[in-house]
Design a protein around this motif. Structure first.
Motif, PDB file in Angstrom:
ATOM      1  N   ILE B 345      15.580  29.754  42.495  1.00 26.47           N
ATOM      2  CA  ILE B 345      16.385  28.931  41.570  1.00 26.47           C
ATOM      3  C   ILE B 345      17.884  29.107  41.865  1.00 26.47           C
ATOM      4  CG2 ILE B 345      16.368  30.765  39.814  1.00 26.47           C
ATOM      5  CD1 ILE B 345      16.344  28.548  37.685  1.00 26.47           C
ATOM      6  N   GLU B 346      18.644  27.996  41.794  1.00 25.27           N
ATOM      7  CA  GLU B 346      20.084  28.072  42.038  1.00 25.27           C
ATOM      8  C   GLU B 346      20.744  28.837  40.886  1.00 25.27           C
ATOM      9  OE1 GLU B 346      18.339  25.294  41.926  1.00 25.27           O
ATOM     10  OE2 GLU B 346      18.639  24.145  43.762  1.00 25.27           O
ATOM     11  N   SER B 347      21.793  29.590  41.197  1.00 26.52           N
ATOM     12  CA  SER B 347      22.426  30.463  40.190  1.00 26.52           C
ATOM     13  C   SER B 347      23.105  29.680  39.071  1.00 26.52           C
ATOM     14  CB  SER B 347      23.445  31.374  40.859  1.00 26.52           C
ATOM     15  OG  SER B 347      22.782  32.216  41.745  1.00 26.52           O
ATOM     16  N   PHE B 350      22.002  29.362  35.451  1.00 28.82           N
ATOM     17  CA  PHE B 350      22.193  30.464  34.502  1.00 28.82           C
ATOM     18  C   PHE B 350      23.547  30.383  33.785  1.00 28.82           C
ATOM     19  CE2 PHE B 350      18.764  31.833  37.124  1.00 28.82           C
ATOM     20  CZ  PHE B 350      17.941  32.532  36.276  1.00 28.82           C
ATOM     21  N   ALA B 351      24.284  29.291  34.040  1.00 26.71           N
ATOM     22  CA  ALA B 351      25.566  29.111  33.353  1.00 26.71           C
ATOM     23  C   ALA B 351      25.487  27.989  32.318  1.00 26.71           C
ATOM     24  CB  ALA B 351      26.665  28.816  34.357  1.00 26.71           C
ATOM     25  N   ILE B 352      24.342  27.290  32.266  1.00 21.75           N
ATOM     26  CA  ILE B 352      24.218  26.175  31.318  1.00 21.75           C
ATOM     27  C   ILE B 352      23.888  26.735  29.935  1.00 21.75           C
ATOM     28  CG2 ILE B 352      22.888  24.080  30.758  1.00 21.75           C
ATOM     29  CD1 ILE B 352      22.378  23.782  33.753  1.00 21.75           C
ATOM     30  N   PRO B 353      24.635  26.297  28.908  1.00 19.24           N
ATOM     31  CA  PRO B 353      24.364  26.855  27.577  1.00 19.24           C
ATOM     32  C   PRO B 353      22.911  26.649  27.158  1.00 19.24           C
ATOM     33  CG  PRO B 353      25.863  24.952  27.446  1.00 19.24           C
ATOM     34  CD  PRO B 353      25.716  25.294  28.871  1.00 19.24           C
ATOM     35  N   LEU B 358      17.343  31.086  27.999  1.00 17.15           N
ATOM     36  CA  LEU B 358      15.901  30.846  28.138  1.00 17.15           C
ATOM     37  C   LEU B 358      15.404  31.249  29.527  1.00 17.15           C
ATOM     38  CD1 LEU B 358      15.919  27.432  26.304  1.00 17.15           C
ATOM     39  CD2 LEU B 358      14.694  29.432  25.519  1.00 17.15           C
ATOM     40  N   LEU B 359      16.192  30.896  30.553  1.00 16.56           N
ATOM     41  CA  LEU B 359      15.807  31.283  31.922  1.00 16.56           C
ATOM     42  C   LEU B 359      15.880  32.802  32.091  1.00 16.56           C
ATOM     43  CD1 LEU B 359      17.535  28.537  34.100  1.00 16.56           C
ATOM     44  CD2 LEU B 359      15.090  28.879  33.789  1.00 16.56           C
ATOM     45  N   ALA B 360      16.915  33.389  31.493  1.00 21.45           N
ATOM     46  CA  ALA B 360      17.058  34.852  31.579  1.00 21.45           C
ATOM     47  C   ALA B 360      15.838  35.526  30.974  1.00 21.45           C
ATOM     48  CB  ALA B 360      18.322  35.289  30.844  1.00 21.45           C
ATOM     49  N   LEU B 361      15.399  35.027  29.812  1.00 23.83           N
ATOM     50  CA  LEU B 361      14.224  35.622  29.153  1.00 23.83           C
ATOM     51  C   LEU B 361      12.982  35.461  30.021  1.00 23.83           C
ATOM     52  CD1 LEU B 361      14.757  34.481  25.433  1.00 23.83           C
ATOM     53  CD2 LEU B 361      15.004  36.770  26.356  1.00 23.83           C
ATOM     54  N   ARG B 362      12.856  34.294  30.648  1.00 24.97           N
ATOM     55  CA  ARG B 362      11.689  34.082  31.528  1.00 24.97           C
ATOM     56  C   ARG B 362      11.691  35.079  32.670  1.00 24.97           C
ATOM     57  NH1 ARG B 362      10.499  28.383  33.886  1.00 24.97           N
ATOM     58  NH2 ARG B 362       8.878  29.605  34.883  1.00 24.97           N
ATOM     59  N   GLU B 363      12.843  35.203  33.321  1.00 21.41           N
ATOM     60  CA  GLU B 363      12.931  36.139  34.460  1.00 21.41           C
ATOM     61  C   GLU B 363      12.635  37.569  34.026  1.00 21.41           C
ATOM     62  OE1 GLU B 363      15.786  34.616  38.064  1.00 21.41           O
ATOM     63  OE2 GLU B 363      16.562  36.148  36.719  1.00 21.41           O
ATOM     64  N   LEU B 364      13.216  37.954  32.886  1.00 21.65           N
ATOM     65  CA  LEU B 364      13.077  39.342  32.439  1.00 21.65           C
ATOM     66  C   LEU B 364      11.648  39.654  31.991  1.00 21.65           C
ATOM     67  CD1 LEU B 364      16.482  39.551  30.555  1.00 21.65           C
ATOM     68  CD2 LEU B 364      15.885  40.740  32.670  1.00 21.65           C
ATOM     69  N   VAL B 375      24.614  38.721  35.626  1.00 22.34           N
ATOM     70  CA  VAL B 375      26.072  38.632  35.427  1.00 22.34           C
ATOM     71  C   VAL B 375      26.446  37.240  34.933  1.00 22.34           C
ATOM     72  CG1 VAL B 375      28.310  38.650  36.616  1.00 22.34           C
ATOM     73  CG2 VAL B 375      26.636  40.449  37.071  1.00 22.34           C
ATOM     74  N   ILE B 376      25.844  36.209  35.558  1.00 18.29           N
ATOM     75  CA  ILE B 376      26.204  34.832  35.178  1.00 18.29           C
ATOM     76  C   ILE B 376      25.768  34.533  33.749  1.00 18.29           C
ATOM     77  CG2 ILE B 376      25.828  32.378  35.675  1.00 18.29           C
ATOM     78  CD1 ILE B 376      25.630  33.162  38.635  1.00 18.29           C
ATOM     79  N   TRP B 377      24.487  34.857  33.392  1.00 13.41           N
ATOM     80  CA  TRP B 377      24.070  34.499  32.025  1.00 13.41           C
ATOM     81  C   TRP B 377      24.785  35.342  30.976  1.00 13.41           C
ATOM     82  CZ3 TRP B 377      21.986  38.281  29.096  1.00 13.41           C
ATOM     83  CH2 TRP B 377      21.060  39.192  29.618  1.00 13.41           C
ATOM     84  N   ALA B 378      25.085  36.590  31.306  1.00 14.76           N
ATOM     85  CA  ALA B 378      25.770  37.444  30.320  1.00 14.76           C
ATOM     86  C   ALA B 378      27.191  36.935  30.074  1.00 14.76           C
ATOM     87  CB  ALA B 378      25.787  38.883  30.799  1.00 14.76           C
TER      88      ALA B 378
END
Lengths: 272, 406
Positions: B345-347, B350-353, B358-364, B375-378
């Motif tokens: 997935i392109e980085s 992870f910057a879209i509100p 949601l993507l971060a939660l999926r990955e984690l 870093v980007i989502w945080a």
């Protein structure tokens, strides 16, 4: 000799294009009851809110002593027209909430609350939830809440409106007692008789301007009238302004849509 | 404690006390999130299972018309079906044409009709008539079809054996060797994480937003409507302190609500794991902490945004009208995020509100910690939270807050 407690200097307040108050100069002396008298929309509540600090003047300044009002809000007690009690809290919890924000210790606030509750004959109701309180009980609770932190000045917006005779009298008696103890009260009312009975000074406001500022007797002398009602009518003889529908702050789309779905009202026929 | 923090704590404390004293809202905040996942994962499957067993035990009425083979009739009777044998109707164009039999099915006189006709040497044409909106009829069709296929298989095997062919090697010459699950290198815990990552982010996002909605409205538009806000605005506390106190109260309520939902989820997963239905997902402590961080940042943003929108409204009704569509703003990106392929997935995603969290939660949940993405989502979440807080502070500084509809 009484000192100037609150001063409004060249105060103007506008909302969008509506001028609610125009160039108001007013000095409020300590130890007095000042009555703000005027019709609906005259500007009384706007003036009270400027003194309470909920509004900022568009022009001019409001000072408390020699300090800007914003730094002295803890020295004010305010009873707005809507008493503003939380109905899931008891009367004492309502009072304590405001006192705590004023930074007053609970014990100090409680002692003062009990004193005031006894004066207003509501000491048995302090532990009751305010849901179901009568208008009089709400007003009394609101009054105690505004006084529990020991303010130097008390602002009251129509404090006796809608109260029964006994409750209204209790409120008036408390106001007079506060003045007698050296407190300052700013009292907005529609009732001229009440203003005459309670206030040391009456400020008549009409269409956003101060038309008179004097004691009840001085007002009668200045106007040459026999009673305050006549004096008031004389001083406010020009037609009272009224807000049009377009003055109401609302989005253009919302206003257009509402008008689109509103059927026309029949024309009022001219008198012959 | 500084005076300002003390005032914020007083405001938040009073809001929470007032909120919990209303048992109906408390019920919605505590009981519903607590039982939501256990109800979805445990009670619902049990109910479905019970309904299916009830249907399975029913004796159904089936009409068999045309060229009937007695082995097939015996098999149908053995599968809890009462079989009525009739001749084929004369008024039909083909076997699928219900003709006058349609009414019998629609009136529930019978549950299904099997029509068969010999068309050549050892071949048959058939149709099964049903009334698909009737569960009995659908069940009858399903049972007839199962028995028909079994009987067909017997016919095929018999024919192959008569020709001297082995049915097993003739019909199934390519075979899987070993166990299917053993060929998957993902552990059962990772597989569980994959399954859960498809709905947990959405459920958490929607619940965070919806559980904050009611208290946000009550503490802003509700205060305006009840006339309590003016007295509060006259007090010596700044609008920012007022916002912070209310934010803290709403965030606490939403936090408890989401926390209870997670407890319910863990309970449901543990229960399912005990019956080997799904494994417990494997996640590192870092992943769990990052999930908590992502949810907290999301909550900061959502609560501030909802408080701001509710503060714009002059009444509870108006606030409800403004806030209800905001749930749709969350549901759509949440649904969309479920279909985004996480591999490669392109980085910038992870910057879209909202999508970022949601993507971060999926990955984690898959226990994938990619530093660049974190870093980007945080950072982006912090930025959006700041924007939401700024928007809320602007709403709280408006002078017309003291004005009510009346």
């Amino acid at each position: 000799m009484a000192e100037t407690l609150i001063q409004l200097h060249g105060v103007k307040k506008t909302f969008a294009e509506i001028e609610a108050l125009s160039h108001v100069d007013l000095e409020i002396m300590s130890g007095q009851i000042i009555g703000l008298v005027g019709g609906n929309g005259a500007g009384k509540t706007t003036l009270l809110r400027l003194i309470a600090g909920t509004y900022s003047p568009t022009k001019g300044e409001v000072t408390f002593g020699k300090e800007p009002l914003s730094a002295m809000r803890h020295k004010l007690g305010v009873v707005p027209e809507a008493t503003g009690l939380y109905h899931r809290l008891t009367a004492w919890e309502n009072i304590r909430y405001h006192s705590r924000i004023h930074g007053v210790d609970d014990e100090v606030a409680w002692n003062r609350t009990v004193q005031l509750a006894k004066l207003l004959d509501m000491e048995d109701s302090l532990s009751r939830h305010t849901k179901g309180f009568s208008k009089g009980m709400r007003q009394k609770t609101s009054l105690i809440r505004a006084l529990a932190h020991g303010p130097e000045a008390l602002l009251l917006d129509e404090p006796t409106a809608g109260l029964d005779v006994t409750s209204a009298r209790a409120v008036r008696d408390l106001v007079v007692k506060l003045r007698d103890e050296g407190g300052t009260v700013i009292y907005s009312t529609h009732q001229l008789a009440e203003a005459q009975q309670v206030c040391d000074r009456i400020v008549i406001i009409h269409n956003g301007t101060i038309r008179a500022d004097a004691s009840p007797n001085e007002l009668l002398e200045q106007t040459g009238c026999d009673n305050l009602e006549e004096a008031y009518v004389q001083l406010t003889s020009d037609k009272a302004r009224s807000r049009t529908e377009d003055d109401v702050k609302e989005g253009r789309l919302a206003k257009w849509w509402r008008k689109l779905l509103t059927s026309s009202t029949p024309e009022v026929a001219e008198d012959e | 404690m500084s005076e300002s923090l003390k005032r914020i704590r007083i405001i938040a404390g009073k809001e929470i006390i007032e909120f919990v004293r209303d048992w109906r809202t408390l019920l919605a905040t505590i009981l519903i999130p607590l039982i939501l996942f256990p109800a979805l994962f445990i009670v619902l499957p049990l109910l479905l299972q019970s309904e299916a067993a009830e249907l399975e035990a029913l004796e159904l009425d089936v009409v068999v018309q045309g060229d009937v083979h007695e082995d097939l009739v015996a098999a149908l009777k053995g599968d809890r079906m009462v079989v009525i044998i009739e001749a084929l109707p004369s008024d039909i164009a083909n076997l699928s044409d219900p003709g006058s039999d349609g009414e019998r099915l629609r009136n529930n006189e019978i549950d299904s009709i099997l029509r068969m006709q010999v068309s050549g040497n050892n071949t048959w044409n058939y149709s099964i008539l049903q009334f698909s909106t009737s569960e009995h009829s659908s069940q009858a069709r399903s049972r007839v079809l199962t028995q028909l296929w079994a009987w067909e298989s017997e016919v095929v095997n018999r024919s192959l054996l008569e020709k001297g062919l082995d049915p097993d090697t003739t019909l199934d010459p390519v075979k899987w060797d070993g166990s299917l699950s053993a060929a998957d290198t993902a552990t059962s815990g990772e597989q569980a994480g994959m399954i859960l990552s498809l709905f947990i982010p959405m459920a958490l996002a929607i619940w965070t937003a919806s559980s904050a909605m009611q208290p946000s409205i009550d503490m802003t538009a509700g205060e305006r409507e009840r006339g309590t806000l003016e007295a509060l605005l006259c007090l010596p506390c700044s609008r920012i302190e007022l916002l912070s106190g209310k934010w803290l109260a709403v965030a606490s309520i939403a936090g408890v609500s989401v926390g209870l939902q997670v407890v319910g989820l863990i309970f449901a997963i543990t229960y399912l794991a005990s019956s080997s239905f799904i494994a417990i997902p494997t996640m590192s402590i870092t992943s769990i902490l990052l999930i908590a961080t992502a949810v907290i940042l999301f909550a900061i943003m959502v609560v501030a945004f909802e408080l701001a929108l509710a503060m714009k409204a002059q009444s509870v009704k108006e606030a409800g009208t403004l806030l209800a569509p905001s749930i749709i703003l969350i549901v759509f990106p949440a649904l969309f995020t479920q279909v985004i392929n996480l591999d490669g997935i392109e980085s910038w995603w992870f910057a879209i509100p909202l999508v970022n969290v949601l993507l971060a939660l999926r990955e984690l949940l898959l226990d994938r910690i990619i530093i660049e993405h974190v870093v980007i989502w945080a950072l982006s979440s912090m930025f959006y939270s700041f924007l939401a807080a700024w928007f809320a502070s602007r709403q709280f500084k408006r002078e017309d807050l003291v004005a009510s509809l009346s």
